[in-house]
Design a protein around this motif. Structure first.
Motif, PDB file in Angstrom:
ATOM      1  N   ARG B 125       0.833  -1.204   0.000  1.00  6.76           N
ATOM      2  CA  ARG B 125       0.000   0.000   0.000  1.00  6.76           C
ATOM      3  C   ARG B 125       0.867   1.254   0.000  1.00  6.76           C
ATOM      4  O   ARG B 125       0.678   2.177  -0.790  1.00  6.76           O
ATOM      5  N   SER B 128       2.587   2.258  -3.248  1.00  5.74           N
ATOM      6  CA  SER B 128       1.828   2.916  -4.311  1.00  5.74           C
ATOM      7  C   SER B 128       1.515   4.361  -3.967  1.00  5.74           C
ATOM      8  O   SER B 128       1.041   5.123  -4.806  1.00  5.74           O
ATOM      9  N   GLU B 129       1.764   4.723  -2.740  1.00  4.16           N
ATOM     10  CA  GLU B 129       1.456   6.090  -2.329  1.00  4.16           C
ATOM     11  C   GLU B 129       2.552   7.064  -2.726  1.00  4.16           C
ATOM     12  O   GLU B 129       3.683   6.676  -2.996  1.00  4.16           O
ATOM     13  N   ARG B 130       2.207   8.312  -2.707  1.00  3.78           N
ATOM     14  CA  ARG B 130       3.166   9.367  -2.998  1.00  3.78           C
ATOM     15  C   ARG B 130       3.592  10.053  -1.703  1.00  3.78           C
ATOM     16  O   ARG B 130       2.925   9.942  -0.689  1.00  3.78           O
ATOM     17  N   GLU B 138       7.531   3.256   4.148  1.00  3.02           N
ATOM     18  CA  GLU B 138       7.808   2.098   3.311  1.00  3.02           C
ATOM     19  C   GLU B 138       9.204   1.546   3.642  1.00  3.02           C
ATOM     20  O   GLU B 138       9.397   0.342   3.750  1.00  3.02           O
TER      21      GLU B 138
END
Lengths: 235, 235
Positions: B125, B128-130, B138
DNA sequence: GACGGTCAAATTGTATACGATTAATTGCAC
DNA sequence: GTGCAATTAATCGTATACAATTTGACCGTC
């Protein structure tokens, strides 16, 4: 070899706390200090003629190595490893030492082998001698065998890890060792060297694992709780 | 899980220095502090509203973990691992992690697998985040995968060793990493878990070794010596 | 204007001082 | 005499203070 490593980095001599740390560590590893012994900051400071600040720093450092345990607001004590900790220490050695052996075998030079053989000779000589001094020197030499392999492996990180494991092993043997004789089967060290020399890598690893198992087998790791009052008297 | 481990030992909360140490460590591991950054004792003390005594203790502790290097009479800096150190760190990981994997596989419970799968999901998850925050989380999650395996292995000593290796790996990746993407191939983590789950132990070890090699392959470890004055100008 | 040395500012190394916590001893009540 | 409570002593936790070392700047000289 330790002094050499220190010499090349020059100002790694650092602070006086390091010296105190090393002195106490040696005392613990050579079993002049027994597990559980209280190491008061003031006492340590007075003993080495420094302030509590440095004494405390040294004790903190030793606690990171697992050689002393500091209890909040209570003080520092020479570590008293539990049976479970003891098992973990040897489990860790079984995990790491074969790998070290392989790395070392890949880089070992004839000069290294010569030095190791000399160490073995010294070890044997001390083994036949009488007296506490010889016994302590023997303990150190027997550990140095494993440390030298780690040094030859060329990995400083793994080397430091082995230093910790060997030191803590000494504590465990002091606590739970049964046979009065040396901590390490001396001949086994020689066998390992021979196996390395003749490039029998797998056999060397096997020998190493057996060697560690052999040390551990000499321990009596029954849970004798620190103060088993009941059983101590009601038997 | 860390807080849990701390909670059960109760007074392992110890001194305030520990908190500072953890805070700085997190900052280093999450790369909010860059390698080489100076960590002045006064600054650290002021930042956390404590005296230099505690700041110094925290920095000392971090130096034992290899995350900061203290130079005599010069101060403490976020460690700046050399290419050779970097290689040693990954060499150590290759040495240790397969063994950890085997130990962990022997003791892993369905609950453990469930938790690891959750961690993997979280990791995906975040991937995929910015944003910086997600990136940092991460990084941490990706390291936590390896740490969780070490925790499951049940050997506190090896676990601590892995914590050091993972933390230092983060430093190395920050310095020498090339790809902007995550530090760890995410899918590889999942593959390892699957292999463990289906009891393919040897394959799991192979995957782990490949995984580590994969991380290392993403580094550019060319010797750009800290101050390669000669070559820097004479070219 | 460049080089060398001396001096001052900042930072670390170490010691001391004070407050807080723990363990032991004493004194009191029962 | 025993058990509990309060006080005392000892030790640790943290802060502050002073000494030693380094770093950068200033200034004089060549």
């Amino acid at each position: 070899m330790k002094s050499a490593a220190r010499a090349l980095s020059e100002d790694t001599a650092e602070t006086g706390a390091q010296q105190i740390r090393d002195a106490i560590r040696d005392a613990i590893v050579e079993r002049r200090l027994s597990p559980g012994t209280k190491l008061s900051e003031s006492d340590v400071g007075n003993l080495f003629s420094v302030s509590r600040t440095l004494a405390r720093a040294a004790l903190q450092a030793l606690s990171y190595e697992g050689l002393v345990s500091v209890e909040k607001n209570r003080g520092a004590f020479v570590a008293y490893p539990s049976p479970d900790e003891a098992r973990q220490i040897f489990s860790a050695r079984r995990l790491v030492e074969p790998g070290i052996l392989r790395e070392a075998a890949a880089r070992i030079t004839p000069a290294d082998i010569k030095r190791m053989r000399e160490l073995l000779l010294e070890e044997g000589r001390l083994m036949s001698e009488r007296g506490q001094t010889a016994r302590r020197a023997e303990i150190k030499a027997s550990g140095d065998f494993h440390l030298m392999l780690a040094a030859i492996s060329g990995n400083a990180i793994v080397q430091r890890f082995m230093e910790e494991l060997v030191a803590r092993s000494s504590l465990v043997i002091a606590l739970y060792g049964q046979s009065t004789v040396s901590s390490c089967g001396h001949s086994e060290h020689g066998d390992i060297i021979s196996a390395i020399e003749s490039n029998e890598l797998d056999r060397a690893c096997q020998l190493m694992l057996h060697h560690i198992a052999h040390i551990e087998a000499d321990l009596d790791l029954r849970e004798r709780k620190s103060l088993g009052l009941r059983e101590a008297f009601e038997l």
